[in-house]
Design a protein around this motif. Sequence first.
Motif, short mmCIF file in Angstrom:
data_model
loop_
_atom_site.label_atom_id
_atom_site.label_comp_id
_atom_site.label_asym_id
_atom_site.label_seq_id
_atom_site.Cartn_x
_atom_site.Cartn_y
_atom_site.Cartn_z
N ASP A 87 0.82 -1.22 0.00
CA ASP A 87 0.00 0.00 0.00
C ASP A 87 0.84 1.26 0.00
O ASP A 87 0.33 2.36 -0.29
N GLY A 88 2.12 1.15 0.37
CA GLY A 88 2.97 2.32 0.41
C GLY A 88 4.42 1.95 0.55
O GLY A 88 4.77 0.81 0.91
N ILE A 89 5.31 2.92 0.27
CA ILE A 89 6.75 2.73 0.40
C ILE A 89 7.32 3.91 1.17
O ILE A 89 7.03 5.07 0.88
N PHE A 119 2.16 4.53 -10.36
CA PHE A 119 2.08 5.81 -9.65
C PHE A 119 0.90 5.90 -8.68
O PHE A 119 0.63 6.97 -8.14
N ASP A 120 0.22 4.78 -8.44
CA ASP A 120 -0.90 4.80 -7.49
C ASP A 120 -0.45 4.52 -6.05
O ASP A 120 -1.18 4.80 -5.11
N ILE A 121 0.74 3.97 -5.88
CA ILE A 121 1.27 3.65 -4.55
C ILE A 121 2.01 4.88 -4.02
O ILE A 121 2.94 5.37 -4.66
N PRO A 122 1.63 5.42 -2.87
CA PRO A 122 2.33 6.59 -2.34
C PRO A 122 3.73 6.25 -1.83
O PRO A 122 3.95 5.19 -1.24
N ILE A 123 4.66 7.16 -2.06
CA ILE A 123 6.03 7.02 -1.60
C ILE A 123 6.36 8.21 -0.70
O ILE A 123 6.14 9.36 -1.07
N LEU A 165 2.60 10.69 7.90
CA LEU A 165 2.04 11.29 6.69
C LEU A 165 1.75 10.23 5.63
O LEU A 165 0.76 10.34 4.88
N LEU A 166 2.59 9.20 5.56
CA LEU A 166 2.33 8.12 4.61
C LEU A 166 1.07 7.36 4.98
O LEU A 166 0.24 7.03 4.11
N ARG A 171 -4.64 6.04 3.79
CA ARG A 171 -6.04 5.98 4.24
C ARG A 171 -6.94 6.92 3.45
O ARG A 171 -8.11 6.62 3.22
N SER A 172 -6.41 8.05 3.05
CA SER A 172 -7.23 9.01 2.30
C SER A 172 -7.36 8.65 0.83
O SER A 172 -8.32 9.05 0.17
N GLY A 173 -6.38 7.89 0.34
CA GLY A 173 -6.38 7.54 -1.08
C GLY A 173 -5.98 8.69 -1.98
O GLY A 173 -6.11 8.61 -3.20
#
Length: 482
Positions: A87-89, A119-123, A165-166, A171-173
């Motif tokens: 879900d994130g990095i 680019f959908d996974i937040p970093i 923040l990640l 959670r907000s998408g």
Amino acid sequence: MKIIIGGLYHESNTFNPMLTEKDHFSIVEGNQVYDRVCSTQVFREEGATVIPSIYATALSSGVVSEKTYRYFSDKILTVVKKEADIDGIWLHLHGSMTVENIGSGELQLLKEIREIVGFDIPISLTMDIHGNNTDELKDYANIIRAYRTVPHIDQCETEMITAKLLVDSIRSGEKITPAFVRLPFIIGGEQAIGNQDPLKSIFNKLEEIENSDGIASASFFIGFSWADTKNTSASIYIVPETQSYYQLAQEQANKLAEYVYSRRNEFKLVSIPLNPQEAIEKALNSTEKPVFISDSGDNTTGGGIGVNTELLSSFLQIGNLNNKKVCIAAIYDEKASKISENYNLGEEISLDIGIGFDSYSKSVTVRGIVKAKGALLGYLGGESDYVGSTCTISVGDIDIVIADKGHSFITMNHFAKAGLKIDDYDIIVVKQGYLFAELAEISKLHILAITQGATYQLIEELDFKNIKRPIYPFDEVELKLN
């Protein structure tokens, strides 16, 4: 919620001609990464599954070899490829890693990660305030926050902030894009200290911006002056809480840029800058102890090699030290270090110190007594942060620490593990620029000896070829904003 964590951290000095190789790095992998970064605590408290990759870090030195970069980046990329449902990095990078044949190591790593995850996974990135950021970084990372202390003592706090923040972003998408401004000026490494203006006031501005509605984080990057790259400059990143606040973030970034740029002339050397002979004379005439002299052109925390013998030679030539006890810590000479291994404590030794790399690292013959042998600690100075060995030779009232690697004594523990009592000395010469926190606290007088080397303080005299011109202090430049 599944999050990959890791780090690849190096500040590359392009004026240091020696490539940085794999054995310069300290690396932890697998479950050891959990204890290496403070983000782990936040993610676990938020109920996330944490997937470790690696955490590799090295003291500032020359450009990283392509082979070394590929070795470490492939370890991170292998984990990213394996974990398809993340879900994130979260990564801890520097911002001024320059890689042979590549350029920005941070940008290259992020590009390759995006090729895998899209680019959908937040970093989320924790970064050093001395980062020379590329214009493209904002296109590949969603959350970017720099340390807010110089010397750096808030890495853990920053890691926890970027972790939170990640989690919020996941959670907000929201797909968040940071606002960015490149500032057309270069700040010398010892010209910006966190508890002194103008940097102190800039940090206060960052707090104000970060506490305002719609802003998640605000960062000012000093940049790294001893890197001749197209990205070398100060910069600003403002991260909005949601993408709907992007315009507000850009407006805040522009206002901050105008404020910072208006104070560019106020960045000055904060310690007493003197030529080497004047530095020694002032130290010898001081009535207080300890006096620290920074061999600033050979600052191994800024990418200097650590081999200069200029100050050693000057001290040895002085007949009267005014009853002062002097420590020089430490000179990097692998050959001399190996020879000293054959001597026991208390034995007399005749030794050539200095690798003869240039006129400032000329070999100096010393005759003295082996006083101490001990461990060379890495950048963090922790109990398990061993990177090499030291041997101390006493020549009258001068103690010379020889090391088998180029590192700096930046904590009390560095001296203790080398077998030395820092309280014994009136004058201490270190391979630094500004003093790190523990030494600054005990220092009664700090002198910046303007010595030659890869971290030469008068940056206007360095042979820059790749920086973007026009740029201050080489040119008078009008600030242009988007």
